[in-house]
Design a protein around this motif. Structure first.
Motif, mmCIF file in Angstrom:
data_model
loop_
_atom_site.group_PDB
_atom_site.id
_atom_site.type_symbol
_atom_site.label_atom_id
_atom_site.label_comp_id
_atom_site.label_asym_id
_atom_site.label_seq_id
_atom_site.Cartn_x
_atom_site.Cartn_y
_atom_site.Cartn_z
ATOM 1 N N VAL A 98 0.857 -1.189 0.000
ATOM 2 C CA VAL A 98 0.000 0.000 0.000
ATOM 3 C C VAL A 98 0.890 1.235 0.000
ATOM 4 O O VAL A 98 1.721 1.422 0.880
ATOM 5 C CB VAL A 98 -0.957 0.009 1.221
ATOM 6 C CG1 VAL A 98 -1.699 1.336 1.309
ATOM 7 C CG2 VAL A 98 -1.940 -1.147 1.124
ATOM 8 N N LYS A 99 0.728 2.074 -1.022
ATOM 9 C CA LYS A 99 1.537 3.287 -1.160
ATOM 10 C C LYS A 99 0.820 4.525 -0.637
ATOM 11 O O LYS A 99 1.459 5.474 -0.207
ATOM 12 C CB LYS A 99 1.924 3.514 -2.625
ATOM 13 C CG LYS A 99 2.735 2.385 -3.210
ATOM 14 C CD LYS A 99 4.018 2.210 -2.423
ATOM 15 C CE LYS A 99 4.823 1.043 -2.949
ATOM 16 N NZ LYS A 99 5.983 0.772 -2.116
ATOM 17 N N MET A 100 -0.511 4.533 -0.714
ATOM 18 C CA MET A 100 -1.286 5.677 -0.256
ATOM 19 C C MET A 100 -2.695 5.215 0.044
ATOM 20 O O MET A 100 -3.210 4.316 -0.619
ATOM 21 C CB MET A 100 -1.331 6.748 -1.341
ATOM 22 C CG MET A 100 -2.009 8.032 -0.881
ATOM 23 S SD MET A 100 -2.538 9.055 -2.266
ATOM 24 C CE MET A 100 -4.060 8.247 -2.702
ATOM 25 N N ALA A 101 -3.294 5.817 1.054
ATOM 26 C CA ALA A 101 -4.697 5.538 1.372
ATOM 27 C C ALA A 101 -5.329 6.842 1.839
ATOM 28 O O ALA A 101 -4.741 7.572 2.629
ATOM 29 C CB ALA A 101 -4.797 4.478 2.469
ATOM 30 N N SER A 102 -6.533 7.127 1.326
ATOM 31 C CA SER A 102 -7.176 8.391 1.650
ATOM 32 C C SER A 102 -8.689 8.231 1.683
ATOM 33 O O SER A 102 -9.265 7.534 0.835
ATOM 34 C CB SER A 102 -6.792 9.433 0.599
ATOM 35 O OG SER A 102 -7.346 10.680 0.909
ATOM 36 N N SER A 103 -9.322 8.889 2.649
ATOM 37 C CA SER A 103 -10.780 8.993 2.642
ATOM 38 C C SER A 103 -11.162 10.020 1.587
ATOM 39 O O SER A 103 -10.443 11.004 1.381
ATOM 40 C CB SER A 103 -11.295 9.467 4.008
ATOM 41 O OG SER A 103 -11.103 8.474 4.972
ATOM 42 N N VAL A 104 -12.282 9.786 0.901
ATOM 43 C CA VAL A 104 -12.716 10.688 -0.164
ATOM 44 C C VAL A 104 -14.220 10.910 -0.073
ATOM 45 O O VAL A 104 -14.933 10.134 0.565
ATOM 46 C CB VAL A 104 -12.351 10.141 -1.565
ATOM 47 C CG1 VAL A 104 -10.844 10.047 -1.739
ATOM 48 C CG2 VAL A 104 -12.997 8.787 -1.818
ATOM 49 N N TYR A 105 -14.685 11.974 -0.724
ATOM 50 C CA TYR A 105 -16.120 12.231 -0.871
ATOM 51 C C TYR A 105 -16.565 11.706 -2.227
ATOM 52 O O TYR A 105 -15.796 11.721 -3.182
ATOM 53 C CB TYR A 105 -16.418 13.730 -0.799
ATOM 54 C CG TYR A 105 -16.187 14.331 0.554
ATOM 55 C CD1 TYR A 105 -16.988 13.983 1.635
ATOM 56 C CD2 TYR A 105 -15.168 15.250 0.763
ATOM 57 C CE1 TYR A 105 -16.789 14.543 2.882
ATOM 58 C CE2 TYR A 105 -14.960 15.812 2.008
ATOM 59 C CZ TYR A 105 -15.772 15.451 3.062
ATOM 60 O OH TYR A 105 -15.567 16.003 4.291
ATOM 61 N N GLY A 106 -17.795 11.289 -2.325
ATOM 62 C CA GLY A 106 -18.332 10.846 -3.611
ATOM 63 C C GLY A 106 -18.923 9.455 -3.512
ATOM 64 O O GLY A 106 -19.326 8.997 -2.443
#
Length: 86
Positions: free
Chosen positions: A29-37
């Protein structure tokens, strides 16, 4: 061989996407982010082959029972290469 990059789009039980962001501890895993949509989180992974990507997705779901759905998008360009400009 070049590694494969994938973007994993994740839907979770409402209010639990922050748990996915902690998945950065999973190998690959290189990046993890919460997002809207439509999705609640996006995880970027790099792996040597599709089997390893499948293992990472399985590990994400196994560690997070609040995951309702995943969709995995495989990048058409290997990590570290320049994508063509229009």
């Amino acid at each position: 061989t070049q590694p494969i990059r994938a973007f994993i789009l994740i839907r979770t039980i409402p209010g639990t996407s922050q748990q996915i962001v902690k998945s950065r501890r999973i190998r690959g895993v290189k990046m993890a982010s919460s997002v809207y949509g439509q999705y609640d989180a996006v995880v970027v992974v790099e792996a040597k082959d599709l089997e390893e990507i499948a293992r990472i997705v399985y590990e994400l779901v196994a560690q997070h029972p609040n995951v309702l759905h995943t969709e995995t998008l495989i990048s058409t360009f290997p990590p570290g290469t320049a994508e063509p400009s229009d």
